[in-house]
Design a protein around this motif. Sequence first.
Motif, mmCIF file in Angstrom:
data_model
loop_
_atom_site.group_PDB
_atom_site.id
_atom_site.type_symbol
_atom_site.label_atom_id
_atom_site.label_comp_id
_atom_site.label_asym_id
_atom_site.label_seq_id
_atom_site.Cartn_x
_atom_site.Cartn_y
_atom_site.Cartn_z
ATOM 1 N N LYS A 7 -0.632 14.529 41.249
ATOM 2 C CA LYS A 7 0.312 13.932 40.315
ATOM 3 C C LYS A 7 1.691 14.540 40.481
ATOM 4 O O LYS A 7 2.686 13.989 40.037
ATOM 5 N N THR A 14 -5.329 16.564 43.266
ATOM 6 C CA THR A 14 -5.018 16.359 41.856
ATOM 7 C C THR A 14 -5.885 17.254 40.986
ATOM 8 O O THR A 14 -7.104 17.234 41.090
ATOM 9 N N SER A 16 -7.932 18.274 37.735
ATOM 10 C CA SER A 16 -8.606 17.478 36.710
ATOM 11 C C SER A 16 -8.104 17.871 35.335
ATOM 12 O O SER A 16 -7.436 18.879 35.141
ATOM 13 N N ILE A 17 -8.456 17.032 34.333
ATOM 14 C CA ILE A 17 -8.071 17.338 32.961
ATOM 15 C C ILE A 17 -8.729 18.643 32.507
ATOM 16 O O ILE A 17 -8.129 19.437 31.781
ATOM 17 N N LEU A 109 2.816 7.747 36.580
ATOM 18 C CA LEU A 109 1.594 7.282 35.929
ATOM 19 C C LEU A 109 0.485 8.321 36.013
ATOM 20 O O LEU A 109 -0.280 8.506 35.057
ATOM 21 N N ARG A 110 0.373 9.011 37.137
ATOM 22 C CA ARG A 110 -0.649 10.049 37.264
ATOM 23 C C ARG A 110 -0.346 11.239 36.364
ATOM 24 O O ARG A 110 -1.262 11.860 35.817
ATOM 25 N N HIS A 112 1.148 10.892 33.575
ATOM 26 C CA HIS A 112 0.886 10.363 32.231
ATOM 27 C C HIS A 112 -0.591 10.479 31.872
ATOM 28 O O HIS A 112 -0.948 10.616 30.693
ATOM 29 N N GLU A 113 -1.488 10.438 32.881
ATOM 30 C CA GLU A 113 -2.916 10.571 32.616
ATOM 31 C C GLU A 113 -3.248 11.939 32.031
ATOM 32 O O GLU A 113 -4.137 12.061 31.185
ATOM 33 N N LEU A 114 -2.560 12.980 32.495
ATOM 34 C CA LEU A 114 -2.842 14.330 32.028
ATOM 35 C C LEU A 114 -2.008 14.725 30.817
ATOM 36 O O LEU A 114 -2.451 15.492 29.977
ATOM 37 N N PRO A 116 0.092 12.483 28.257
ATOM 38 C CA PRO A 116 0.592 11.155 27.850
ATOM 39 C C PRO A 116 2.001 11.218 27.275
ATOM 40 O O PRO A 116 2.354 12.108 26.502
#
Length: 444
Positions: A7, A14, A16-17, A109-110, A112-114, A116
Amino acid sequence: MKPRPSKRVAFAPTPSIKDERHEREGLVLNEAAMETRQQQTTFTTCSFTFWNELVIWCSIIFYVADLCLDLWVCAAHFDAKKPKSGWFIFFCILLPNLYAGYKSLQWYLRAHELSPLRRPSVWIIRTLFFPISPILRYLDAWKYGRQARKHWKNHNLMLERKSFENYLVENAEVALLRLVIIFLEDAPIVVLNLAQLLQTPPDQWAKISEGRPDPEIVRLGSVIAKLSCTMTLGVVHYMSCNKLAWHLANTQNKKTQESDNSSTKDEWESKGRLSWAAELSIYCWQLLAITSRVIAYALFWVVHFNLLWIPILVRWTIHTLWIYFDVAEMSLINSIAFGGVYLFSFVTTSPGRQILRITLYYIITFGEHIIIAIFWYYGAPSNYFHNYGIGVMFGGTVGGMLFLAVYYGCFHPDKDSIWLRQKLADMQQRLREAKERQEHHSSV
């Protein structure tokens, strides 16, 4: 199957969360220890210097000026009743900027996944700036740099380091986007202008018609400005930004909770920052190498324009496959983009030793130059630049390799670990040991 691109930094996996949550928890657990350490730390200089800030604003000016210059050259070709070359330049401007906008939005956008982002105005701005996305990236880098300076003034090393890391990765991303735009937009335009200049005798360049400069003057100025400033400086900026980001990521992977944060900072800064001499040697290397490449394609354009797509397509395919299978984290679309970059210049796409990659790249380059020289020598014997073209093409390549050797041999920040220097050091060590054994036997 290839891992998903990052990201943030373009060539790292990448996180992970779960990894992000663990990282935040680790920061909270170490906050008290960090505060105690900060009280014992001498605050010398801020990581984000005024020079870094000046580079950002100069980069924005160069980007806007380069875009305006390309549009001016495009309009000059339409005014000269050359619609084919005018439309060629227009699509060279449009397509790379659309690719850069696509990649930039994909990274947003990537991210934003982690983390927002719920402000609609930000997404509206990012959508409106889609065709000129590097401007937003430069502003993001400047924002993080200013935050780092603010935290440094407040004597908060942890937040200053975090903001500076965000500045580095933003800077590395925008340098990557600019690199693709430079070589997929500027390089074809330079080849076109050079080919048209080679077909025009020099005594017809300095004409003034209807109060406007002749198109040859516009082309010559565009070629000089792009080669000496936009293209070469873009490569230097890309190499310096990514080297620092890669070393930062490397030291972060090695870091443990008990490690000294200031020592890791010294490590990635000492091995990742390029000196003035290193950047100057890279500039000379890339200037000569890129000039030789654009001249090579311009020479082929003059003698066999209808066949020019063959060497470009063959070499583009070779470099795309090479990068795709060589760099584990590189996606296919990024491999295609960097395959286009490799048509004109060698840049590092992954950390580690580059000697085999550089050797292979220049073997391919010399082979292509020999073929182009044969076509040019027999295809344009009466051209005014008949001998000069071949001399500059090979001279630029050889000169670029000399400055390449100077950079890796003298000014590389981690030059002691270079393969050739290690081999020489091992050889000298063996010679010393053999000499000592011989002296020992002679004394006995």
